[in-house]
Scaffold this motif. Structure first.
Motif, PDB file in Angstrom:
ATOM      1  N   ASP A 100      -4.578   6.453   5.340  1.00 27.75           N
ATOM      2  CA  ASP A 100      -5.696   6.138   4.196  1.00 27.75           C
ATOM      3  C   ASP A 100      -4.843   5.828   2.915  1.00 27.75           C
ATOM      4  O   ASP A 100      -3.750   6.384   2.619  1.00 27.75           O
ATOM      5  N   VAL A 101      -5.144   4.675   2.383  1.00 27.35           N
ATOM      6  CA  VAL A 101      -4.394   4.148   1.289  1.00 27.35           C
ATOM      7  C   VAL A 101      -4.967   4.819  -0.028  1.00 27.35           C
ATOM      8  O   VAL A 101      -5.914   5.158  -0.323  1.00 27.35           O
ATOM      9  N   VAL A 102      -3.972   5.693  -0.632  1.00 26.35           N
ATOM     10  CA  VAL A 102      -4.201   6.249  -1.980  1.00 26.35           C
ATOM     11  C   VAL A 102      -3.720   5.422  -3.257  1.00 26.35           C
ATOM     12  O   VAL A 102      -4.090   5.751  -4.396  1.00 26.35           O
ATOM     13  N   ALA A 103      -3.018   4.361  -3.130  1.00 22.77           N
ATOM     14  CA  ALA A 103      -2.696   3.528  -4.246  1.00 22.77           C
ATOM     15  C   ALA A 103      -2.177   2.296  -3.683  1.00 22.77           C
ATOM     16  O   ALA A 103      -1.746   2.182  -2.609  1.00 22.77           O
ATOM     17  N   THR A 104      -2.056   1.348  -4.668  1.00 20.17           N
ATOM     18  CA  THR A 104      -1.068   0.057  -4.358  1.00 20.17           C
ATOM     19  C   THR A 104      -0.250  -0.162  -5.453  1.00 20.17           C
ATOM     20  O   THR A 104      -0.627  -0.054  -6.803  1.00 20.17           O
ATOM     21  N   LEU A 105       1.020  -0.545  -4.949  1.00 20.14           N
ATOM     22  CA  LEU A 105       2.001  -0.884  -6.004  1.00 20.14           C
ATOM     23  C   LEU A 105       1.896  -2.463  -6.419  1.00 20.14           C
ATOM     24  O   LEU A 105       1.568  -3.371  -5.628  1.00 20.14           O
ATOM     25  N   VAL A 106       2.413  -2.460  -7.737  1.00 18.23           N
ATOM     26  CA  VAL A 106       1.738  -3.915  -8.370  1.00 18.23           C
ATOM     27  C   VAL A 106       3.261  -4.262  -8.614  1.00 18.23           C
ATOM     28  O   VAL A 106       4.211  -3.819  -9.204  1.00 18.23           O
ATOM     29  N   ARG A 107       3.697  -5.668  -8.360  1.00 17.87           N
ATOM     30  CA  ARG A 107       4.947  -6.297  -8.762  1.00 17.87           C
ATOM     31  C   ARG A 107       4.914  -6.552 -10.176  1.00 17.87           C
ATOM     32  O   ARG A 107       3.892  -6.930 -10.801  1.00 17.87           O
ATOM     33  N   ALA A 163       0.954  -1.161  -0.104  1.00 20.22           N
ATOM     34  CA  ALA A 163      -0.072   0.025  -0.017  1.00 20.22           C
ATOM     35  C   ALA A 163       0.603   1.339  -0.061  1.00 20.22           C
ATOM     36  O   ALA A 163       1.965   1.141   0.601  1.00 20.22           O
ATOM     37  N   VAL A 164       0.368   2.362  -0.378  1.00 19.58           N
ATOM     38  CA  VAL A 164       0.986   3.773  -0.549  1.00 19.58           C
ATOM     39  C   VAL A 164      -0.151   4.510   0.131  1.00 19.58           C
ATOM     40  O   VAL A 164      -1.204   4.854  -0.223  1.00 19.58           O
ATOM     41  N   VAL A 165       0.411   5.071   1.506  1.00 15.25           N
ATOM     42  CA  VAL A 165      -0.479   5.624   2.073  1.00 15.25           C
ATOM     43  C   VAL A 165      -0.465   7.358   1.926  1.00 15.25           C
ATOM     44  O   VAL A 165       0.692   7.743   1.280  1.00 15.25           O
ATOM     45  N   SER A 166      -1.441   7.966   2.188  1.00 18.77           N
ATOM     46  CA  SER A 166      -1.360   9.512   1.898  1.00 18.77           C
ATOM     47  C   SER A 166      -0.472  10.108   2.733  1.00 18.77           C
ATOM     48  O   SER A 166       0.001   9.749   3.844  1.00 18.77           O
TER      49      SER A 166
END
Length: 202
Positions: A195-202, A61-64
């Motif tokens: 709050d999660v603003v994005a998800t990193l994808v492998r 996760a990428v948090v704000s």
């Protein structure tokens, strides 16, 4: 970089002085003459408040990085690492918390292409252990003030960890790898560190 303080480090001195002044005036002149000093102390506590946040247990996760409203999410040519990126812009709340937090866990590096000059924003390159490269850009505040950054180049920083402070708030930009999945849209309100603003994808 403290994880537990409820007051931003910039506010420790003014808040302490204002509270001591209010206590001193209360003891010497009484409650009524001291009300102005107590109001100043309360106002400073609100300005420099820095509540703890619960970091979500979401893999990749990428948090704000701050409290505020999402202005836009888009794909763009990023000028810092010279690549295409997912670009998320967040406008901080002028009456909210002014502390900023790291969106990911990783190493703090200096972007190879940073603008120069007095009006240049402050940017850091956050490289995760998995090799993801994220750029966090903190623009100047509403009073054209320079953001404070607690992290130094070469240091490791934890996800959601306090990493800076911007008086009166500012616009913050996130540049994420193209394969990231944005979890917010324009108009969404987000809280820094939780709050999660994005998800990193492998």
């Amino acid at each position: 970089m403290s994880r537990s303080s409820i007051i931003a480090r910039e506010g420790l001195l003014p808040v302490t002085v204002s509270v001591l002044a209010a206590v001193l005036v209360t003891q010497t002149l009484g409650l009524i003459p001291s009300l102005v000093f107590w109001l100043i102390a309360i106002a400073l506590l609100l300005v420099f408040r820095d509540p703890s946040r619960e970091i979500p247990a979401v893999p990749m996760a990428v948090v704000s990085p701050a409290d505020g409203r999402v202005i836009s999410t888009s794909m763009t040519d990023e000028p810092y690492l010279l690549r295409q990126s997912i670009h998320i812009i967040i406008q901080m709340n002028p009456y909210g918390v002014f502390s900023t937090r790291s969106p990911v866990e990783g190493k703090v590096l200096e972007p190879p292409n940073m603008p120069e000059g007095k009006s240049a924003p402050h940017g850091v390159w956050l490289q995760t252990d998995e090799g993801d490269n994220n750029v966090l850009v903190m623009n100047r505040g509403r009073l054209h003030n320079t953001p404070r950054c607690y992290a130094q180049f070469g240091e490791r920083i934890g996800q959601g960890q306090r990493c800076g402070f911007i008086h009166t708030g500012a616009q913050i930009e996130l540049y994420l790898p193209m394969n990231s999945r944005a979890a917010v849209s324009a108009g969404d309100y987000v809280k820094g560190g939780s709050d999660v603003v994005a998800t990193l994808v492998r």
